[in-house]
Design a protein around this motif. Structure first.
Motif, PDB file in Angstrom:
ATOM      1  N   ARG A  28     -35.106  67.283   5.200  1.00  0.00           N
ATOM      2  CA  ARG A  28     -34.838  67.502   7.091  1.00  0.00           C
ATOM      3  C   ARG A  28     -35.310  66.414   7.689  1.00  0.00           C
ATOM      4  NH1 ARG A  28     -36.689  73.336   6.498  1.00  0.00           N
ATOM      5  NH2 ARG A  28     -36.016  73.906   8.182  1.00  0.00           N
ATOM      6  N   ILE A  29     -36.749  66.734   7.822  1.00  0.00           N
ATOM      7  CA  ILE A  29     -37.553  65.477   8.788  1.00  0.00           C
ATOM      8  C   ILE A  29     -36.449  64.061   9.072  1.00  0.00           C
ATOM      9  CG2 ILE A  29     -39.350  64.200   9.520  1.00  0.00           C
ATOM     10  CD1 ILE A  29     -40.536  66.583   8.847  1.00  0.00           C
ATOM     11  N   GLY A  30     -36.161  63.437   7.660  1.00  0.00           N
ATOM     12  CA  GLY A  30     -35.330  62.324   7.160  1.00  0.00           C
ATOM     13  C   GLY A  30     -34.298  62.309   8.484  1.00  0.00           C
ATOM     14  N   ALA A  31     -33.143  63.437   8.158  1.00  0.00           N
ATOM     15  CA  ALA A  31     -31.925  63.557   8.777  1.00  0.00           C
ATOM     16  C   ALA A  31     -32.323  63.590  10.103  1.00  0.00           C
ATOM     17  CB  ALA A  31     -31.252  64.813   8.284  1.00  0.00           C
ATOM     18  N   LEU A  32     -33.048  64.257  10.433  1.00  0.00           N
ATOM     19  CA  LEU A  32     -33.092  64.234  11.980  1.00  0.00           C
ATOM     20  C   LEU A  32     -33.148  62.757  12.504  1.00  0.00           C
ATOM     21  CD1 LEU A  32     -33.019  66.164  14.981  1.00  0.00           C
ATOM     22  CD2 LEU A  32     -35.771  66.460  14.060  1.00  0.00           C
ATOM     23  N   LEU A  33     -34.539  61.995  11.889  1.00  0.00           N
ATOM     24  CA  LEU A  33     -34.972  60.975  12.199  1.00  0.00           C
ATOM     25  C   LEU A  33     -33.787  59.875  12.014  1.00  0.00           C
ATOM     26  CD1 LEU A  33     -38.467  60.659  10.730  1.00  0.00           C
ATOM     27  CD2 LEU A  33     -37.986  60.284  13.094  1.00  0.00           C
ATOM     28  N   ALA A  34     -33.097  60.149  10.990  1.00  0.00           N
ATOM     29  CA  ALA A  34     -31.818  58.788  11.265  1.00  0.00           C
ATOM     30  C   ALA A  34     -30.833  59.041  12.385  1.00  0.00           C
ATOM     31  CB  ALA A  34     -31.382  59.270   9.603  1.00  0.00           C
ATOM     32  N   ASN A  35     -30.803  60.597  12.374  1.00  0.00           N
ATOM     33  CA  ASN A  35     -30.094  61.007  13.459  1.00  0.00           C
ATOM     34  C   ASN A  35     -30.526  61.036  15.388  1.00  0.00           C
ATOM     35  OD1 ASN A  35     -27.600  62.588  14.988  1.00  0.00           O
ATOM     36  ND2 ASN A  35     -29.025  63.828  15.356  1.00  0.00           N
ATOM     37  N   GLU A  36     -31.609  60.547  15.066  1.00  0.00           N
ATOM     38  CA  GLU A  36     -31.860  60.112  16.240  1.00  0.00           C
ATOM     39  C   GLU A  36     -31.904  58.630  16.827  1.00  0.00           C
ATOM     40  OE1 GLU A  36     -36.275  60.088  19.082  1.00  0.00           O
ATOM     41  OE2 GLU A  36     -35.984  60.729  17.312  1.00  0.00           O
ATOM     42  N   ALA A  37     -31.897  58.119  14.977  1.00  0.00           N
ATOM     43  CA  ALA A  37     -32.598  56.237  15.340  1.00  0.00           C
ATOM     44  C   ALA A  37     -31.409  55.381  15.709  1.00  0.00           C
ATOM     45  CB  ALA A  37     -32.824  56.063  13.782  1.00  0.00           C
ATOM     46  N   GLN A  38     -30.262  56.451  15.463  1.00  0.00           N
ATOM     47  CA  GLN A  38     -28.965  55.918  15.933  1.00  0.00           C
ATOM     48  C   GLN A  38     -28.335  56.652  16.845  1.00  0.00           C
ATOM     49  OE1 GLN A  38     -26.254  54.609  13.519  1.00  0.00           O
ATOM     50  NE2 GLN A  38     -25.640  54.289  15.660  1.00  0.00           N
ATOM     51  N   HIS A  39     -28.633  58.059  17.728  1.00  0.00           N
ATOM     52  CA  HIS A  39     -28.516  57.301  18.935  1.00  0.00           C
ATOM     53  C   HIS A  39     -29.425  56.696  19.593  1.00  0.00           C
ATOM     54  CE1 HIS A  39     -27.230  60.338  22.329  1.00  0.00           C
ATOM     55  NE2 HIS A  39     -28.529  59.906  22.672  1.00  0.00           N
ATOM     56  N   GLY A  40     -30.427  56.524  19.587  1.00  0.00           N
ATOM     57  CA  GLY A  40     -31.277  55.750  20.180  1.00  0.00           C
ATOM     58  C   GLY A  40     -30.514  53.866  20.450  1.00  0.00           C
ATOM     59  N   ALA A  41     -29.555  53.653  19.410  1.00  0.00           N
ATOM     60  CA  ALA A  41     -29.417  52.608  18.882  1.00  0.00           C
ATOM     61  C   ALA A  41     -28.395  52.202  19.779  1.00  0.00           C
ATOM     62  CB  ALA A  41     -29.453  52.175  17.219  1.00  0.00           C
TER      63      ALA A  41
END
Length: 423
Positions: A146-159
């Motif tokens: 679940r943390i991985g999904a959150l990190l991926a979501n944030e990384a996409q938004h931040g990019a």
């Protein structure tokens, strides 16, 4: 409402911190011990406290753990040491033995955080006896998904925000700039209308335009990106939220931390922005990185102007040591005008001969004299020379340039040319 991956799809970047904290606390409760979450660059995201006997054991605070918590990141050597145990490839818990010589007094259990096969971070647990069993670790690994999904979501938004901020800062001052601002405003939503400032760190040590810190590692950051600096280098641009236009502490703190990172990873930076002598006539050693902070603004309408202020302040801080290494636009004096001129515009032919390497000491003498408002006693004291020596040098400056240092306009011309040379 969350989806089944534990991600809030419409969450803003600065709301992720609470989500990470909840998930780390959940792991800490499952394992019965405090856990920490770091991204794949070993930058601390969240620290889970767990109230149990032994939590305050001094052995838990080994140098590696203490640095991670206090500075929110680890050194490159520590990162390489842990990665040597295969944590970047692991799909399950990895046990790492203690190594006092490396500053690791207690062993660790590393839970790799992955999303779609890509490692995005690590959850760390101190070894204990007895430690968590396999069922507990399996349950904790499900939380890391679940943390991985959150990190991926944030990384996409931040990019996305990085691309949009870069588009605003590099667009021509025409309709393309207006369109880029509109896109960034849409992406930011309500955050576009808050009080903010812009920070420039220049130069940034990496030539990779995507090699920028995570927004999460800079408190108050809304977006950041790298943009070209000169013809071959990059600089870092940061859009930072403020609570008050009168309190720029968040900006100066963020700038100082980013400068520490730039100096720690750079390849050929000097220790500081140079010397007064180098400011006037140039030196062989290049100045080190510096940071500039724009005047606070509300909204994005003047984001382009704010960026020009921040980059101008960074240029001034590199040119004049007393202004840096972090300079505010409002405090750089005549450099506010000089940095707005096109390259070469302030290079006057009368002053040219004085700026040759052969006359470096004369140029320094002239600049210090003009900085001291033409007061001979102050100038001689600062330079550490006799007053008659000062008068002799000033007479040589007049002969080289044809300027009269008793004339206000000639003084102004010489002073501006010397300051421009530092840029």
């Amino acid at each position: 409402m969350r989806d089944n991956a534990g991600v809030t799809p419409d969450a803003a970047p600065f709301n992720y911190a609470g989500d990470y904290q909840e998930l780390v606390d959940e792991i800490s409760a499952l394992l019965g011990a405090p856990a920490t979450l770091e991204n794949r660059d070993f930058e601390l995201i969240a620290f889970g406290a767990y109230d149990s006997e032994g939590d305050l054991d001094p052995s838990a605070l080994d140098p590696v753990r203490t640095r991670s918590i206090l500075t929110r990141r680890s050194t490159a050597a520590v990162r390489a040491w842990f990665e040597g145990f295969g944590i970047t490839r692991a799909t399950g818990p990895v046990r790492i033995p203690p190594s006092p010589e490396a500053g690791v007094y207690r062993g660790r259990v590393c839970l790799p955080v992955r999303h779609r096969g890509v490692v995005l971070g690590y959850v760390w647990l101190l070894e204990s006896d007895p430690g968590p069993g396999e069922p507990q670790l399996a349950a904790a690994m499900r939380v890391t998904a679940r943390i991985g999904a959150l990190l991926a979501n944030e990384a996409q938004h931040g990019a996305d925000l990085s691309r949009e901020l870069r588009a605003v800062l590099t667009a021509e001052r025409d309709w393309r700039h207006d369109m880029a601002v509109a896109e960034l405003r849409t992406a930011l939503g309500a955050r576009a209308d808050v009080l903010h400032t812009v920070v420039c760190v220049a130069p940034w040590p990496s030539a990779d335009p995507d090699d920028a810190p995570s927004v999460r590692t800079v408190p108050g950051a809304t977006a950041l990106c790298t943009v070209p600096w000169g013809t071959t280098e990059q600089c870092l641009a940061l859009l930072l939220r403020l609570r008050s236009a009168d309190v720029l502490t968040p900006a100066t703190t963020a700038a100082a931390r980013l400068l520490e990172r730039a100096r720690g990873t750079g390849t050929a930076f000097a220790a500081g922005p140079g010397s007064r002598a180098g400011g006037a006539a140039g030196t062989a050693a290049p100045p080190g990185p510096a940071a500039g902070i724009a005047a606070p603004r509300t909204g994005l309408a003047e984001l382009g102007a704010a960026w020009r202020e921040a980059s101008a302040a960074a240029r001034a801080a590199r040119a004049e040591p007393r202004l840096g290494p972090v300079a505010q636009w409002t405090s750089i004096g005549p450099f506010r005008l000089l940095t707005a001129l096109p390259p070469g515009a302030a290079h006057d032919p009368a002053v040219g001969p004085l700026l040759s390497p052969a006359h470096r000491e004369l140029a320094r003498t002239a600049e210090v004299y003009l900085d001291c408002a033409g007061q001979a006693a102050r100038t001689a004291a600062e330079l550490g020379i006799h007053r008659q020596t000062l008068y002799y040098r000033l007479s040589r400056v007049e002969k080289l340039t044809g300027l009269d240092l008793d004339d206000g306009e000639d003084r102004l011309l010489l002073h501006m040319a010397l300051k421009a040379r530092a840029l």
